[in-house]
Design a protein around this motif. Sequence first.
Motif, PDB file in Angstrom:
ATOM      1  N   ARG A 405      23.456  34.091  54.324  1.00 13.40           N
ATOM      2  CA  ARG A 405      23.162  35.501  54.076  1.00 13.40           C
ATOM      3  C   ARG A 405      24.501  36.233  53.942  1.00 13.40           C
ATOM      4  O   ARG A 405      25.492  35.854  54.539  1.00 13.40           O
ATOM      5  CB  ARG A 405      22.324  36.106  55.199  1.00 13.40           C
ATOM      6  N   GLY A 406      24.514  37.292  53.134  1.00 12.68           N
ATOM      7  CA  GLY A 406      25.747  38.040  52.949  1.00 12.68           C
ATOM      8  C   GLY A 406      26.636  37.385  51.909  1.00 12.68           C
ATOM      9  O   GLY A 406      26.272  36.425  51.239  1.00 12.68           O
ATOM     10  N   ALA A 407      27.854  37.911  51.774  1.00 12.51           N
ATOM     11  CA  ALA A 407      28.765  37.447  50.724  1.00 12.51           C
ATOM     12  C   ALA A 407      30.041  36.846  51.290  1.00 12.51           C
ATOM     13  O   ALA A 407      31.072  36.799  50.620  1.00 12.51           O
ATOM     14  CB  ALA A 407      29.112  38.629  49.802  1.00 12.51           C
ATOM     15  N   ASP A 408      29.997  36.356  52.531  1.00 13.21           N
ATOM     16  CA  ASP A 408      31.200  35.812  53.147  1.00 13.21           C
ATOM     17  C   ASP A 408      31.515  34.392  52.703  1.00 13.21           C
ATOM     18  O   ASP A 408      32.593  33.877  52.980  1.00 13.21           O
ATOM     19  CB  ASP A 408      31.057  35.831  54.681  1.00 13.21           C
ATOM     20  N   ILE A 409      30.596  33.709  52.071  1.00 11.94           N
ATOM     21  CA  ILE A 409      30.808  32.327  51.681  1.00 11.94           C
ATOM     22  C   ILE A 409      29.997  32.010  50.427  1.00 11.94           C
ATOM     23  O   ILE A 409      28.893  32.524  50.251  1.00 11.94           O
ATOM     24  CB  ILE A 409      30.398  31.359  52.837  1.00 11.94           C
ATOM     25  N   ASP A 410      30.563  31.199  49.558  1.00  9.75           N
ATOM     26  CA  ASP A 410      29.824  30.659  48.419  1.00  9.75           C
ATOM     27  C   ASP A 410      29.425  29.238  48.797  1.00  9.75           C
ATOM     28  O   ASP A 410      30.244  28.311  48.757  1.00  9.75           O
ATOM     29  CB  ASP A 410      30.703  30.658  47.165  1.00  9.75           C
ATOM     30  N   LEU A 411      28.163  29.061  49.183  1.00 11.44           N
ATOM     31  CA  LEU A 411      27.716  27.762  49.676  1.00 11.44           C
ATOM     32  C   LEU A 411      27.831  26.674  48.613  1.00 11.44           C
ATOM     33  O   LEU A 411      28.171  25.529  48.926  1.00 11.44           O
ATOM     34  CB  LEU A 411      26.260  27.846  50.156  1.00 11.44           C
ATOM     35  N   GLY A 412      27.509  27.017  47.388  1.00  9.05           N
ATOM     36  CA  GLY A 412      27.588  26.017  46.334  1.00  9.05           C
ATOM     37  C   GLY A 412      28.982  25.429  46.234  1.00  9.05           C
ATOM     38  O   GLY A 412      29.162  24.205  46.173  1.00  9.05           O
ATOM     39  N   GLU A 413      30.004  26.293  46.251  1.00 10.56           N
ATOM     40  CA  GLU A 413      31.382  25.823  46.180  1.00 10.56           C
ATOM     41  C   GLU A 413      31.786  25.108  47.461  1.00 10.56           C
ATOM     42  O   GLU A 413      32.513  24.110  47.425  1.00 10.56           O
ATOM     43  CB  GLU A 413      32.316  27.005  45.902  1.00 10.56           C
TER      44      GLU A 413
END
Length: 506
Positions: A405-413
Motif C-alpha cells: 500500500r502507498g508509494a514507498d516501494i515498487d514491488l514489481g521492481e
Amino acid sequence: MPSRLVLGAGSTALALIDAASVSHRPLHVVTDDEHRAETLRTDDIAVTVADPADRATLAGIDIDPDTIVVATDDPAVNTVVAETVEKLFPDAFVLCYTGYEATPDQRATLERIADRVVDAEAVVVDALNQTVGAEGTRVRQLQRVLRDIDGHLAIFAHDNPDPDAIASAVALGELAERAGCTVSICYYGDISHQENRAFVNLLEYDLVNLTEEDTDALAEYDGFALVDHSRPGVNDQLPEDLAVDIVIDHHPPRLPVEARYVDLRSAVGATSTLLVDYFQRFGVDIPNPIATGLLFGIRVDTKDFRREVSVEDFEAAAHLVPRADMDALQRIEDPSVSAETLTVIGRAIDNREKEGSVLLSCVGELGDRDALAQAADRLLDLEDVQATMVYGVIDGTIFASARARGADIDLGEALRDAFGQIGSAGGHADMAGAQITLGVLDAIDDRDESLHDIVRSVVNDRFLEAVQSRSHRLLGSVYGSSEYGPETYAEIIPEPVENSPGDDEE
C-alpha cells in the motif's frame, strides 16, 4: 402516455425516427418535405406537412410531448425552431441537431435552449480521429494482421490466468472471428481461484487448457496472440522462440517485445480496458458475456478502481455497465471459499514474520497458488503493515505473492531485483509475484536446518535486501541477514535465469 415530437426530416432526423419507431410511445413528425412525409406515412408514422418553425402549427398539434428533436439540415431553421419550442414546450427534453456550417451564434443559441446538442462537424471530426488518427492507425494495423492470419489463431492468456487475462483473450477472440479467423482461447496451468472458476463457468467461456506434455498441440495453429503478458516462454509455457503475431498488454516490459503487432499501454490498469477501446473503435457492439467479463477484469485488476486506475479504466467501465450482466457478476463475486484457501490464510497468519512495516510468511507446501494472493491481501490489512509477501511450494517450485500500500516501494521492481536472476518475477508497484525452481536450493548441502528453514531464510533475505535497497522507510534500520543471505545463495547459481514482466496474478 409520454410522446415524442420530431421537427424536421433531414437525414439525421430520419435515422432518429427509424430508431425511435420501434418503441410503442407515440411519435409525431412535422416536416415541409411532402415526399418524405409520404415515406414516413407508409411506415405508420403520424406526420404533419407544415413548416416546423411555424408557431401556430406546433401549438395546434394535439400532443403534449415530453421529448422534442429539432433536426432539419439547415442550422438557421434549427435555431428558429428551437426558440419556438422553448416558448411552447418549456418542460420538454429538447435535443437539437446543429446542421452543417452553423455559425458560432447559432451554436450558442442551440446550446442555451437544448438539453443536448448534436454537432455535425464535431461528430465528423471524432469519427475521423477514430479512423485516421494515431489510435485509428493502431486499429487498422491490428485489423490488417488479423485478416492476414490464414486459418486458426491461438490466443494465449498467461499461466494460471486471472479474470483480466481471460476476458481480454475472449474479447480479442470475438474481434478475430469477425476478421475471419478460427479462434481458440488457450492457457497453461490451472484456474484454481474459486472466483475465477465461477467466472469461466457462469459466462460459459470456451477455453483450451494445454499442458507441457502437449508437445504437438501448437502445430494445429496458424497464428499466435498473447494477452495480458508479452513474451513467449515468460509466464507461459510456450517456446521462447515462438513467432508471435499479436501482443496486447498493460504491464511495462523489461525487455523488447517482438511481434507483428504490439500494443503495450502501461498507463491503464487492465488489459480489458484496451479491449474495450478496440471494440469502440471497430464500432462493434460488445456481447453481454464479453462485456460482463471485461468489466470484472477491470474491477479485479484495479482492485475495484483503487489500484493503478486511470481515466481510461473508468470510461471503459462506464461503457460496459449497461451491457454487462450485473446479476452474473454478483454470483461470480460471492463463490464458496475452499477449505484449502482458509487453511493457507491461517498458516500465513501463524507463520508471519515482521521486519519494520514489511510482513513475510512461508506457508510451506500447498496445492492452490491463488490462495497465496488472498493471504497476501489479508495480511496487508494488519496494523502498521505496508507490504506483504506470502510464499509456498507447489510441485517443486516456490511461488510468492506480494502486496503493498502507498508509494514507498515498487514491488514489481523489488521482486525482479530479488528473484529475477534465479527465477521469474515482476508485476505492478503494489501487486507482484515470483516463482523459483526449488531445485537450486537442493544444492545447499551439509546443513543442519531443514529445507523449509533454508527456503524461508533465502527467500526472506533476498526480498528484504531488495526492499532495503529501494526503500529505507519500510524497514527502518537495516535488518540482520542470516547465513543464507543473497550473497551466499548467489554463489550456487551458475547461470542467470531470464526474468518475467508478469505478476503472480497473471
